[in-house]
Write an enzyme that holds these catalytic residues in place. Sequence first.
Site, short mmCIF file in Angstrom:
data_model
loop_
_atom_site.label_atom_id
_atom_site.label_comp_id
_atom_site.label_asym_id
_atom_site.label_seq_id
_atom_site.Cartn_x
_atom_site.Cartn_y
_atom_site.Cartn_z
N GLY A 157 0.83 -1.20 0.00
CA GLY A 157 0.00 0.00 0.00
C GLY A 157 0.87 1.25 0.00
N SER A 158 0.40 2.28 0.68
CA SER A 158 1.08 3.57 0.64
C SER A 158 2.40 3.59 1.40
CB SER A 158 0.16 4.66 1.19
OG SER A 158 -0.93 4.86 0.31
N THR A 159 2.74 2.51 2.14
CA THR A 159 4.05 2.48 2.79
C THR A 159 5.19 2.42 1.78
OG1 THR A 159 4.06 0.06 3.01
CG2 THR A 159 3.11 1.33 4.83
#
Length: 608
Positions: A328-330
């Site tokens: 994801g956005s990590t």
Amino acid sequence: MIARSRLARLVDSRAELALVRSRFNFMTVVMLLVIGALALRLALLQLDDHEQYVARADDNRVSLRALAPNRGLILDRQGRVLAENRPAYRLVIVPERTADLDTTLARVADLVAVSADERERFQLQKQRSRPFESITLKSNLTEEQVARLAIHRHRIEGIDIEPYLTRHYPHGELFAHLVGYVGRLDTRDRERLEADRYRATTHVGKTGIERQYEGRLHGHAGFERVETNASGRVLRVLERTDPRPGEDLRLNIDLDVQRAAYEALAEFAGAVVVLHVQTGEVLALVSKPGFDPNLFVHGIGHGAYNDLLTDFHQPLFNRVLAGGYEPGSTVKPFIALAGLQTGEISPETTVFSGGTFRLPNHRRVYRDWKDGGHGRVDLELALAESVNVYFYRLAVDLGIDRISRELALFGFGRATGLDLPGEISGILPTRSWKRATFGQPWFPGETVITGIGQGFTVVTPIQLAHATAALAGRGQTAPPALVDRREPVQMVRHDEAWWQAIHEGLEAVVHGARGTARAIGPELLVNMAGKTGTAQVFTRPEELEGFEEREQEDLPEFLRNHALFTGFAPADEPRLVVTVVAEHGGGGASVAAPIAASVLNAALEAGL
């Protein structure tokens, strides 16, 4: 006539006597020769072959009996016990001392519960043992069971209660996936282990640290030279060499931080990893749910094992090492670094987010997680607010080849080398990987969603933590380790200005006015830099593409996104990394970030 007759008889008698004497003399000579030959042979046996026959006699009379060593303890970094050898009692039966074995078994069953699995193991062991040897019927007796058997022992033939040391895990499921457990030796174990070291050993490390460091924990067997009778019964001990106990193993793990991480996950299944940036020491490694490893020490029953296998939450599954999740956005900080290093962006580069993104000449719409978008944002705001449109555009500008090269520098797509068995490598997608896996070319839309950590990219929690440690160390960190320390490695080399820009953006995630994890800022004992994210559980309709947190409460729990957070602290001088995956948590900001804050505070309070 009479005289002649007498004379003839006398002559015959003398002839017969001479014949008898000659035969006697011949037999005497033969006997003397035989006796001489026997005497000579005896002399040869006594003199020339003496040593050989003495050795053969000793082999029949004297045997070696192996002695099992005590297994080493497993301790946390403060010396607190995580795995120990605890005194226990077992019920044994000597078949030759009981006239009716079935009656003995029935009387025992009236006093203590004997499971079908225990009966089966007893019968198997009986077939392999001699009648005078003790066979274990039931291990790890309770004090009440010992007392009950002791009272009635006089009326049950052939039973005995033996003391022994058994492996015990005082913290139960808290360390189940990390420490692992020991179990009975099986055929596969005997094939891979040194026979001489395990002659008297009944248990061996099966999972976790117990398996990884079996060689150091086990120790070295001793032996006794014993005199036996023809049946093999020991008469006396002639010589003894004591076994050498296994090494006590001190882990980098901190018990208090491990417990805080486990409790912080609360009702969520998931994983938490805490690393030391400079040394790579693993300070906490939690996979939840766990299980009671003590169940496996004496052999778990079929029913109990089947319950664990069929449990929906998969308690036997080590999520830290084998759990594959979309980052994801990590992943956005790593995408941003690729853009800075290649010159596609600078910290001042701005992009307007109106809430949607389209590829030229494509109908598909890629949406931001915020209705209407975020307006015009630079790199710091793009990281702080997790602006999807910014990273959609950057991913397209970079292309999948440059994205993959950058992510590979941080260890994505390969195992970290953590000293535990069972780690997977995850997936770092490339053009060649997709063609080899699916027989298809790489499509532009797949590059778009790779920019926000969706699509084919798969990471494990330990991978994400290790990559975050490299990010915190400005490209330098040590490989993660549960035992000992490893030398730092310069994994990535980028301009200092680019590292600084990423650090500032990640600090704004937690402490900025518009950061996605700003809610945890006031709770922290020090400033923290981090990144929230979500991992899709199922493929959503195009109109919901990019929506990270909204609409999650309307979904059944098992379809909600996994919540992620990874970060480091203190923000200005990074020392600790905390990575969290909360399965079906819905949102990284609302669920994973508060868990990370709680764990970080616990680590700081523990003096780490």
